[in-house]
Design an enzyme around this catalytic site. Sequence first.
Site, PDB file in Angstrom:
ATOM      1  N   GLY A 115     -28.041 -11.518  54.278  1.00 42.87           N
ATOM      2  CA  GLY A 115     -28.617 -11.479  52.733  1.00 42.87           C
ATOM      3  C   GLY A 115     -29.656 -10.256  52.869  1.00 42.87           C
ATOM      4  N   GLU A 123     -25.393  -1.195  62.896  1.00 38.10           N
ATOM      5  CA  GLU A 123     -24.407  -1.014  61.730  1.00 38.10           C
ATOM      6  C   GLU A 123     -23.726   0.210  61.960  1.00 38.10           C
ATOM      7  OE1 GLU A 123     -25.258  -3.313  58.338  1.00 38.10           O
ATOM      8  OE2 GLU A 123     -24.348  -1.825  57.214  1.00 38.10           O
TER       9      GLU A 123
END
Lengths: 329, 386
Positions: free
Chosen positions: B130, B247
């Site tokens: 989130g 990532e």
Amino acid sequence: MDAETREMYRKTLGGLMRRVGAEGAGESDVVAELRELGWDELTVEEPTESVALLFEEQGAALVASRALDMVVAAALGLDDRSVGIAYPEPGPTNVTSAINDDGRLTIAGLLLGASEAAEIAVPAQAGTGVVVAIVSRGALSVVEMEGFDDAAGFTRVTGVVEARHYRLLDGAAWAVAVAAGRRALAHELVGLASHMIDRAAGYVIEREQFGRPLGTFQAVQHRLADAYTGLVAARSVLAAIEPDDVLFGSLVAKAVAGRAAIRAAHSCTQVTGAIGCTWEYELHRYLRRTHALDALLGSWRALRKAIGQQMAEDGHAARLGSAPEGPAA
Amino acid sequence: MSTAAPSAGRTELVEQLDAWITGHADLLEAHREHDPRSVEQTAENERELQRLLFEDGWTRWGWPEDCGGLGGDATNRAVLYDRMGAHGYVLPELLGVVETLGPMLIEFARPIAQAHLAALLRGDEMWCQGFSEPNAGSDLASLRCKATQDDDGFVVNGQKIWVSLGHVAQWCVLLARTGSQESAHRGISMFMVDMSLPGIEVRPIRYANGRNELSELFFSDVRLPPEALIGEAGAGWNVAMYLLQWERGMYAWQRQAWLHKRLDDLVVGLGSDAGAQADRLGDVYLDLASLRATCARTVAALARGESPGPEISVDKLLLGAGEQSVIDAAIELLDADMALSPEAAGWRSDYFYARAATIYGGAAEIQRGIIAQRVLGLPREVRSGR
């Protein structure tokens, strides 16, 4: 090679190249100077890194030398590293010289420099294979030529040599020599791109219009960021070439480097505006060299096609290099 | 049972893994594409694959032993991802989440990693991330979701959006503001949030491909215990930056394996027409080789404990370019099938995902700005409206 040693060699080679670049063509014999610096020993100890450093510095300084001949001659297993190479002319075929059925050698190729070499190695089609013939320099005639980059020092040569006037090089694998040459050229293209990007970045940081440096405009930033991304990709692909896959790895590396360098040259020209298009500004000389080196031993477009054809034939895509190695490896 | 160990040589590991993959062809056959119909179905299908990979040890290499792994460094994981693609299989989508969040938890919240990593690897748990908000996407430092500290822990209020797998996840790694709004990136903290806590509402967002790829989350007075904090209070930005390296590096490595597989699929799909498209296929190959070689270097650096810094934005740009290169080529070259054939549902789904590849995780424009300013040293853009 540790970082400190690499930096030392980079400084030495860079210093040599910048001096030669400032003197202009023909004033110094780069290859002879490299030999004096211990080049032959270095290439034995550090075969890939030495080539990377030398050719990146040569590209950055826009020097034309016969260093490529030295690398290709070594890959052909020639003891005499001063032998010149008759590179195939740019185009769709891999070699542009041939041995006819009657044994005569028909030569069409490019030499680096007017070539003070006494002997020239000529890759030639012979039946279905490629052989390497050694001829004397005197057997070749120079053809007038005009190209993108006259300062690159290419000389176009032709000749017809009777069988008794050449000898074939035993065990020479032209494909291996091509791979070594492509790898060196890819590094030189990286050097050219790196220099162009540095110079263009410097220009847009200094140059002000609309009351602000050009480099503050996103449109300018993004073009240079893309150019830089291509440069990093080319360096990465070069680093990914594995010893047991040099033929394919070098082919891909030269294609990626050629494409990145041409794109970088175009972006750098755009962001330096009108001044970048003048004869006086150095950029066009880098742009010319980029095209000249891209054309040698397979342009990125020709190599791209070769990769695609190989893929179609295999029915799948080869993976370049293996997965990354860990720190313990 | 696993026969391999990360201490074995790289060649041995690859050989054993290849043998395992070949030996399990019957079980793997169902995993040649992600289910194009729904995220929920994909998660269900791929849970079996995750369990199989975990039970036989393959997803446990490269993770620390106290966190459910078998030891070794991150490059061991890279081998698995690569070989799965090379054999023509998917990686469970959840493994993308593992690579984004796992290394961060190990670095900043080891007890959480010890408690949860194995469950995530095995497919028993799903996590989400989130970060983005309606007014803070690529401009993440302006996020507003608030975590107020009191004697019992933290109270969270606010909204998150573009949360991958949010509606199916049991845990959410949340970025929230613990300082004042003016504190910008200095007043942000990272939390591990149990999604079953009272006060959390989740709404799936149907993505353009028709799947519920994303969700929005609403937090109303959600009470978090003190141990939900990841890293130090106020250090959330650094934690997020650490996470982003994985990532941009390892996730990109996973994707290159998939994209090479997609290129294989394209060549097969073209059949005897492939030769006529050699130029285009070669172009795609150059893009994918660039991606592969660059993120391989990044993964190796991460495994050595190095921080690649702003240069890693290059990996992110190459990933976006690679995704669009292969998928766009497929859409154009297989045009008739693309428009009408049910068999091409996977390609069509990938096509929409490829559009997002230059948007999620910091849009390509942001990455170009980072490279221009922080690598090439160009001046910051002239800001207005702030």
